[in-house]
Enzyme design. Structure first.
Site, mmCIF file in Angstrom:
data_model
loop_
_atom_site.group_PDB
_atom_site.id
_atom_site.type_symbol
_atom_site.label_atom_id
_atom_site.label_comp_id
_atom_site.label_asym_id
_atom_site.label_seq_id
_atom_site.Cartn_x
_atom_site.Cartn_y
_atom_site.Cartn_z
ATOM 1 C CB CYS A 185 -1.839 -0.052 8.231
ATOM 2 S SG CYS A 185 -2.402 -1.305 7.042
ATOM 3 N NE ARG A 230 -19.005 -5.754 11.582
ATOM 4 C CZ ARG A 230 -18.885 -5.032 10.475
ATOM 5 N NH1 ARG A 230 -17.704 -4.791 9.960
ATOM 6 N NH2 ARG A 230 -19.956 -4.525 9.885
ATOM 7 C CB CYS A 243 -0.913 0.006 1.223
ATOM 8 S SG CYS A 243 -2.045 1.423 1.259
ATOM 9 C CB CYS A 288 -2.389 4.031 7.872
ATOM 10 S SG CYS A 288 -3.432 4.756 6.575
ATOM 11 C CB CYS A 318 -19.659 -0.396 7.289
ATOM 12 S SG CYS A 318 -18.629 -1.316 8.464
ATOM 13 C CB CYS A 348 -15.919 -7.488 4.869
ATOM 14 S SG CYS A 348 -17.213 -7.345 6.125
ATOM 15 C CB CYS A 391 -19.436 -4.995 3.589
ATOM 16 S SG CYS A 391 -18.779 -3.383 4.106
#
Length: 368
Positions: free
Chosen positions: A87, A287, A80, A84, A217, A124, A157
């Site tokens: 992550c 969740r 990626c 972040c 979400c 998901c 999702c």
């Protein structure tokens, strides 16, 4: 703080009075005041069972003893360009995670089918990256359609990062039910955990997805050094976006990431945060998501009295509990798995982080 009649209460109001006020408001779908929210997070560990019991009343009022199972399919892992700090897939990450490009539609569909067979109500589809290209959207749209063809009643999702104009509408047209994009932390703290995009970017994508007809979400991650004020701020920012489901994650501190040494959370702190989210979102799916196993540990069953949904199996780059163990925990705690036919209301412990080596992107069977 105020009682249900609007009378101002002193800051040193006993926890029992605070909890009574919170329950009364939540049962009327009214959120706590900021003052009440901060007071809840400041309660003593001695009062944590009372906090769970109070928030549990709200959870049962709106969701009974049902637990909704969600399952993650990591369609593209690692590599990626975003930074972040929390992550393991970030730019510059030295975490020894699985890295692979897009898995094929038939592999994703097979994983989804196994999860549905194990009781998952929502699948998901997640991919790393700043955001999808139009070709990526078509790839995911094909996967959504294939999953829906096999199990029309399963919720799908999608979580692909920041969306461009028209992409949310394309996903909705393919049959996707929801789009997930977490705010992660308070706006005031956001620059402390990411520099390659902004809090406003995330809000914009979630609003675009909602406008396209996708169920929103969005949740947060805790354990990144945030204050009580930050916890309350992100909870209230999320409520303003009116999501249908709110994942509550606890930091998985991968070695090789900037936050790899943070083990700030205790089980009691996690329970108080979950209770706050139940009071802020009384009739919305809350969740229990990433990090629950390593931070809640043996008190996970208590968290089921607060959250009405969990992820089954593994996460994006870390391994979760065995699916059979989670199903046993749900049953032992006196809860039942929510069926697909039912409607859903709108460092010191580094060895506990198990890098995922099974499922998508491998030849090893998935954990379902």
């Amino acid at each position: 703080m105020t009682d249900p009649s609007g009378v101002h209460l002193p800051l040193d109001t006993p926890p029992s009075d605070l909890l009574s006020d919170l329950v009364a408001a939540a049962l009327e779908r009214r959120p706590p005041t900021r003052e009440q929210a901060l007071a809840l997070l400041d309660t003593s560990d001695d009062d944590v069972l009372d906090v769970v019991a109070a928030a549990g009343r709200v959870r049962r009022a709106f969701f009974g003893r049902r637990v909704k199972l969600n399952y993650l399919v990591n369609m593209k892992s690692g590599l990626c360009p975003e930074d972040c700090f929390y992550c393991s897939q970030r730019l510059g990450s030295e975490a020894e995670i699985l890295k692979y490009s897009w898995i094929k539609t038939d592999e994703a569909t097979e994983l989804a089918a196994k999860a549905v067979g194990a009781g998952a109500k929502r699948v998901c589809l997640v991919a790393s990256g700043r955001g999808p290209s139009d070709r990526d959207i078509e790839r995911v749209a094909d996967t959504v359609a294939a999953i829906k063809d096999g199990t029309p009643d399963v919720e799908v999702c999608v979580c692909l990062g920041l969306l461009k104009d028209g992409q949310a509408a394309r996903l909705a047209a393919a049959g996707a039910d929801a789009y997930s994009h977490n705010l992660n932390t308070a706006e005031e703290k956001y620059a402390d955990i990411c520099t390659t995009h902004t809090f406003a970017d995330r809000v914009s994508t979630l609003q675009d997805a909602t406008a396209a007809g996708l169920s929103p979400c969005s949740g947060a991650i805790f354990g990144m050094g945030e204050s009580d004020e930050d916890v309350v701020s992100v909870a209230f920012a999320l409520r303003e976006l009116d999501p249908d489901s709110v994942p509550v994650n606890f930091l998985i501190p991968f070695e090789g990431t900037p936050l790899g040494g943070r083990w700030d959370l205790t089980p009691a702190r996690c329970l108080r945060i979950l209770a706050l989210f139940r009071f802020v979102f009384p009739d919305v799916e809350v969740r229990l998501a990433g990090g629950r196993e390593i931070h809640l540990r043996t008190v996970q069953p208590l968290a089921l009295h607060l959250a009405n949904a969990i992820f089954l199996g593994d996460y994006l780059t870390s391994e979760g509990a065995a699916g059979a163990d989670d199903l046993a925990m749900i049953a032992d705690a006196g809860f039942v798995v929510e069926g697909r036919e039912e409607g859903t209301l709108p460092a010191a412990r580094a060895e506990q982080v198990a890098v995922r080596r099974r499922g998508a992107g491998t030849q090893v069977a998935a954990n379902t």
